[in-house]
Design a protein around this motif. Structure first.
Motif, PDB file in Angstrom:
ATOM      1  N   TYR A  71     -11.743   3.304  -3.481  1.00  0.00           N
ATOM      2  CA  TYR A  71     -11.343   2.211  -2.591  1.00  0.00           C
ATOM      3  C   TYR A  71     -10.587   2.808  -1.417  1.00  0.00           C
ATOM      4  O   TYR A  71     -10.091   3.931  -1.505  1.00  0.00           O
ATOM      5  CB  TYR A  71     -10.408   1.238  -3.322  1.00  0.00           C
ATOM      6  CG  TYR A  71     -11.048   0.499  -4.472  1.00  0.00           C
ATOM      7  CD1 TYR A  71     -11.359  -0.857  -4.372  1.00  0.00           C
ATOM      8  CD2 TYR A  71     -11.341   1.157  -5.669  1.00  0.00           C
ATOM      9  CE1 TYR A  71     -11.937  -1.539  -5.428  1.00  0.00           C
ATOM     10  CE2 TYR A  71     -11.928   0.481  -6.734  1.00  0.00           C
ATOM     11  CZ  TYR A  71     -12.224  -0.867  -6.606  1.00  0.00           C
ATOM     12  OH  TYR A  71     -12.795  -1.537  -7.636  1.00  0.00           O
ATOM     13  N   SER A  72     -10.465   2.045  -0.348  1.00  0.00           N
ATOM     14  CA  SER A  72      -9.597   2.523   0.736  1.00  0.00           C
ATOM     15  C   SER A  72      -9.057   1.351   1.536  1.00  0.00           C
ATOM     16  O   SER A  72      -9.616   0.258   1.516  1.00  0.00           O
ATOM     17  CB  SER A  72     -10.346   3.496   1.650  1.00  0.00           C
ATOM     18  OG  SER A  72     -11.266   2.795   2.419  1.00  0.00           O
ATOM     19  N   ILE A  73      -7.966   1.634   2.240  1.00  0.00           N
ATOM     20  CA  ILE A  73      -7.412   0.619   3.140  1.00  0.00           C
ATOM     21  C   ILE A  73      -8.273   0.602   4.398  1.00  0.00           C
ATOM     22  O   ILE A  73      -8.473   1.635   5.037  1.00  0.00           O
ATOM     23  CB  ILE A  73      -5.951   0.956   3.534  1.00  0.00           C
ATOM     24  CG1 ILE A  73      -5.028   1.021   2.310  1.00  0.00           C
ATOM     25  CG2 ILE A  73      -5.436  -0.023   4.590  1.00  0.00           C
ATOM     26  CD1 ILE A  73      -4.638  -0.310   1.699  1.00  0.00           C
ATOM     27  N   LEU A  74      -8.787  -0.555   4.708  1.00  0.00           N
ATOM     28  CA  LEU A  74      -9.538  -0.737   5.950  1.00  0.00           C
ATOM     29  C   LEU A  74      -8.618  -1.523   6.872  1.00  0.00           C
ATOM     30  O   LEU A  74      -8.246  -2.665   6.564  1.00  0.00           O
ATOM     31  CB  LEU A  74     -10.821  -1.525   5.652  1.00  0.00           C
ATOM     32  CG  LEU A  74     -11.662  -1.937   6.849  1.00  0.00           C
ATOM     33  CD1 LEU A  74     -12.278  -0.720   7.535  1.00  0.00           C
ATOM     34  CD2 LEU A  74     -12.780  -2.882   6.410  1.00  0.00           C
ATOM     35  N   SER A 117      -4.685   3.020  -7.989  1.00  0.00           N
ATOM     36  CA  SER A 117      -4.217   2.174  -9.090  1.00  0.00           C
ATOM     37  C   SER A 117      -4.884   0.798  -9.015  1.00  0.00           C
ATOM     38  O   SER A 117      -4.883   0.151  -7.956  1.00  0.00           O
ATOM     39  CB  SER A 117      -2.695   2.034  -8.967  1.00  0.00           C
ATOM     40  OG  SER A 117      -2.276   0.746  -9.357  1.00  0.00           O
ATOM     41  N   SER A 118      -5.424   0.352 -10.141  1.00  0.00           N
ATOM     42  CA  SER A 118      -6.090  -0.954 -10.166  1.00  0.00           C
ATOM     43  C   SER A 118      -5.081  -2.056  -9.874  1.00  0.00           C
ATOM     44  O   SER A 118      -5.388  -3.038  -9.179  1.00  0.00           O
ATOM     45  CB  SER A 118      -6.735  -1.210 -11.524  1.00  0.00           C
ATOM     46  OG  SER A 118      -7.617  -0.169 -11.813  1.00  0.00           O
ATOM     47  N   GLU A 119      -3.883  -1.861 -10.381  1.00  0.00           N
ATOM     48  CA  GLU A 119      -2.839  -2.863 -10.127  1.00  0.00           C
ATOM     49  C   GLU A 119      -2.539  -2.913  -8.628  1.00  0.00           C
ATOM     50  O   GLU A 119      -2.425  -3.987  -8.030  1.00  0.00           O
ATOM     51  CB  GLU A 119      -1.578  -2.496 -10.913  1.00  0.00           C
ATOM     52  CG  GLU A 119      -0.494  -3.535 -10.811  1.00  0.00           C
ATOM     53  CD  GLU A 119       0.740  -3.126 -11.610  1.00  0.00           C
ATOM     54  OE1 GLU A 119       0.629  -2.962 -12.840  1.00  0.00           O
ATOM     55  OE2 GLU A 119       1.799  -2.955 -10.987  1.00  0.00           O
ATOM     56  N   GLY A 120      -2.445  -1.722  -8.020  1.00  0.00           N
ATOM     57  CA  GLY A 120      -2.177  -1.656  -6.584  1.00  0.00           C
ATOM     58  C   GLY A 120      -3.264  -2.361  -5.775  1.00  0.00           C
ATOM     59  O   GLY A 120      -2.972  -3.101  -4.830  1.00  0.00           O
ATOM     60  N   ILE A 121      -4.518  -2.144  -6.174  1.00  0.00           N
ATOM     61  CA  ILE A 121      -5.652  -2.763  -5.463  1.00  0.00           C
ATOM     62  C   ILE A 121      -5.509  -4.289  -5.514  1.00  0.00           C
ATOM     63  O   ILE A 121      -5.618  -4.989  -4.502  1.00  0.00           O
ATOM     64  CB  ILE A 121      -6.993  -2.311  -6.094  1.00  0.00           C
ATOM     65  CG1 ILE A 121      -7.206  -0.819  -5.816  1.00  0.00           C
ATOM     66  CG2 ILE A 121      -8.161  -3.156  -5.563  1.00  0.00           C
ATOM     67  CD1 ILE A 121      -8.272  -0.159  -6.671  1.00  0.00           C
ATOM     68  N   ALA A 122      -5.192  -4.779  -6.716  1.00  0.00           N
ATOM     69  CA  ALA A 122      -5.058  -6.235  -6.897  1.00  0.00           C
ATOM     70  C   ALA A 122      -3.890  -6.777  -6.076  1.00  0.00           C
ATOM     71  O   ALA A 122      -4.013  -7.816  -5.405  1.00  0.00           O
ATOM     72  CB  ALA A 122      -4.852  -6.547  -8.376  1.00  0.00           C
ATOM     73  N   VAL A 123      -2.780  -6.056  -6.085  1.00  0.00           N
ATOM     74  CA  VAL A 123      -1.570  -6.547  -5.420  1.00  0.00           C
ATOM     75  C   VAL A 123      -1.705  -6.512  -3.891  1.00  0.00           C
ATOM     76  O   VAL A 123      -1.327  -7.468  -3.208  1.00  0.00           O
ATOM     77  CB  VAL A 123      -0.332  -5.724  -5.908  1.00  0.00           C
ATOM     78  CG1 VAL A 123       0.884  -6.004  -5.057  1.00  0.00           C
ATOM     79  CG2 VAL A 123      -0.039  -6.031  -7.374  1.00  0.00           C
ATOM     80  N   GLY A 164      -7.229  -6.851   7.731  1.00  0.00           N
ATOM     81  CA  GLY A 164      -7.183  -5.537   7.091  1.00  0.00           C
ATOM     82  C   GLY A 164      -6.970  -5.740   5.602  1.00  0.00           C
ATOM     83  O   GLY A 164      -6.275  -6.664   5.197  1.00  0.00           O
ATOM     84  N   ASP A 165      -7.571  -4.872   4.789  1.00  0.00           N
ATOM     85  CA  ASP A 165      -7.531  -5.114   3.340  1.00  0.00           C
ATOM     86  C   ASP A 165      -7.842  -3.812   2.607  1.00  0.00           C
ATOM     87  O   ASP A 165      -8.245  -2.814   3.218  1.00  0.00           O
ATOM     88  CB  ASP A 165      -8.594  -6.186   3.004  1.00  0.00           C
ATOM     89  CG  ASP A 165      -8.352  -6.859   1.653  1.00  0.00           C
ATOM     90  OD1 ASP A 165      -7.379  -6.514   0.956  1.00  0.00           O
ATOM     91  OD2 ASP A 165      -9.163  -7.742   1.307  1.00  0.00           O
ATOM     92  N   ILE A 166      -7.690  -3.857   1.293  1.00  0.00           N
ATOM     93  CA  ILE A 166      -8.167  -2.748   0.467  1.00  0.00           C
ATOM     94  C   ILE A 166      -9.612  -3.103   0.096  1.00  0.00           C
ATOM     95  O   ILE A 166      -9.871  -4.218  -0.344  1.00  0.00           O
ATOM     96  CB  ILE A 166      -7.273  -2.544  -0.779  1.00  0.00           C
ATOM     97  CG1 ILE A 166      -7.805  -1.432  -1.682  1.00  0.00           C
ATOM     98  CG2 ILE A 166      -7.067  -3.836  -1.577  1.00  0.00           C
ATOM     99  CD1 ILE A 166      -7.354  -0.069  -1.263  1.00  0.00           C
ATOM    100  N   SER A 182       0.840  -1.207   0.000  1.00  0.00           N
ATOM    101  CA  SER A 182       0.000   0.000   0.000  1.00  0.00           C
ATOM    102  C   SER A 182       0.875   1.257   0.000  1.00  0.00           C
ATOM    103  O   SER A 182       0.503   2.270  -0.594  1.00  0.00           O
ATOM    104  CB  SER A 182      -1.001   0.007   1.152  1.00  0.00           C
ATOM    105  OG  SER A 182      -0.370  -0.200   2.372  1.00  0.00           O
ATOM    106  N   ILE A 183       2.062   1.174   0.597  1.00  0.00           N
ATOM    107  CA  ILE A 183       2.975   2.325   0.542  1.00  0.00           C
ATOM    108  C   ILE A 183       3.518   2.468  -0.894  1.00  0.00           C
ATOM    109  O   ILE A 183       3.517   3.549  -1.466  1.00  0.00           O
ATOM    110  CB  ILE A 183       4.122   2.171   1.580  1.00  0.00           C
ATOM    111  CG1 ILE A 183       3.554   2.329   2.993  1.00  0.00           C
ATOM    112  CG2 ILE A 183       5.238   3.192   1.336  1.00  0.00           C
ATOM    113  CD1 ILE A 183       4.463   1.847   4.110  1.00  0.00           C
ATOM    114  N   LYS A 184       3.916   1.349  -1.479  1.00  0.00           N
ATOM    115  CA  LYS A 184       4.460   1.375  -2.853  1.00  0.00           C
ATOM    116  C   LYS A 184       3.475   1.996  -3.843  1.00  0.00           C
ATOM    117  O   LYS A 184       3.862   2.717  -4.746  1.00  0.00           O
ATOM    118  CB  LYS A 184       4.768  -0.046  -3.319  1.00  0.00           C
ATOM    119  CG  LYS A 184       6.067  -0.587  -2.799  1.00  0.00           C
ATOM    120  CD  LYS A 184       6.957  -1.076  -3.953  1.00  0.00           C
ATOM    121  CE  LYS A 184       8.248  -1.455  -3.403  1.00  0.00           C
ATOM    122  NZ  LYS A 184       9.434  -1.118  -3.594  1.00  0.00           N
TER     123      LYS A 184
END
Ligand code: IPE
Length: 259
Positions: free
Chosen positions: A145-148, A70-76, A135-137, A57-59
């Motif tokens: 989207y958000s980090i929960l 980023s959709s890629e970030g969400i998936a990763v 915890g997840d996106i 999530s930092i990356k």
């Protein structure tokens, strides 16, 4: 109504090496899971992201505020949390603890928990199953989207189920009076809550967020414990209502009456 369950969060700094990307602390995981395998009372588990979810999530520059990430970030990020979750689940399966992994996506709608689904988690514990979430996106609304965090999940699940206790297994002995002396506050009661949550109180980084969530839970009436996750025997003591090292934030209307 109080549900006959205990809600436990395994902190990311216990189950992973926070400074080493994508590295679990397998020894710590296995020890804490082994300890929990002897517990007879119904449990629901939550775990954090540690060097898995937080690393990605930092990356990808993803945060707790809902945005179009980023959709890629969400998936990763999501995949990394499934991976971490699977390692814990496997450790539980080995000990026949009947874990049932539940991504937060399945019980969240926007910012709100789906009450029926959360109650179903409690029902499952009656079938000798240990629901485990993390915890997840998550999808919020309108492609945002958000980090929960696992900490927020603790508050959310507690507010619905009103568990007997909420326990945060962290990488320190409890909440420090001040970071220099590293003296542990043993008990925080209602009357001291205001002072405690005041701006002068110096709690650093991640711990501050945890304490904020813990105060919310305690104000809703439940006892919240902070315990060293590397010393699972202390966790056991809390579950047995015995005295041990750690911090308890007493619920407004205490659920157990015990220290
Ligand atoms: C973080 O959960 C989840 C993600 C970054 C995807 P937490 O914020 O509860 O994790 P820890 O316990 O502090 O590592």
């Amino acid at each position: 109504m109080h549900q006959d369950v205990v809600l436990i969060k395994l902190g990311g700094s216990v189950i992973t090496y926070k400074q080493r990307p994508l590295t679990t602390n397998k020894i710590a995981i296995d020890r804490i899971i082994k300890t929990l395998s002897s517990v007879k009372i119904p449990i629901i588990l939550v775990h954090g992201g540690g060097s898995f979810g937080h690393y990605w999530s930092i990356k990808y520059d993803m945060h707790s505020n809902p945005e179009r990430y980023s959709s890629e970030g969400i998936a990763v990020v999501h995949e990394s949390m499934i991976l971490l979750n699977h390692i814990i689940v496997k450790s539980m399966l080995k000990l026949k603890m009947n874990p049932y992994s539940v991504p937060p996506f399945s019980f969240m709608l926007g910012n709100k928990p789906i009450l029926k689904k959360i109650f179903e988690l409690a029902s499952m514990t009656k079938d000798n199953i240990i629901p485990i979430t993390y915890g997840d996106i998550v999808y919020r609304s309108y492609h945002r989207y958000s980090i929960l965090s696992g900490d927020e999940l603790m508050t959310m699940i507690s507010s619905v189920l009103r568990p007997k206790k909420a326990i945060f297994a962290v990488n320190v002995d409890g909440i420090y009076k001040d970071p220099q002396s590293k003296q542990i506050v043993q008990k925080i009661e209602e009357k001291s809550l205001i002072k405690f949550s005041g701006v002068n109180f110096d709690i650093t980084g991640g711990m501050k967020r945890k304490v904020r969530e813990a105060l919310r839970i305690s104000l809703a009436g439940m006892d919240v414990h902070f315990v060293n996750g590397f010393k699972p025997e202390r966790l056991l003591k809390i579950l047995e209502n015995s005295k041990t090292e750690g911090t308890v934030i007493k619920g407004k209307r205490s659920s157990t009456g015990n220290a």
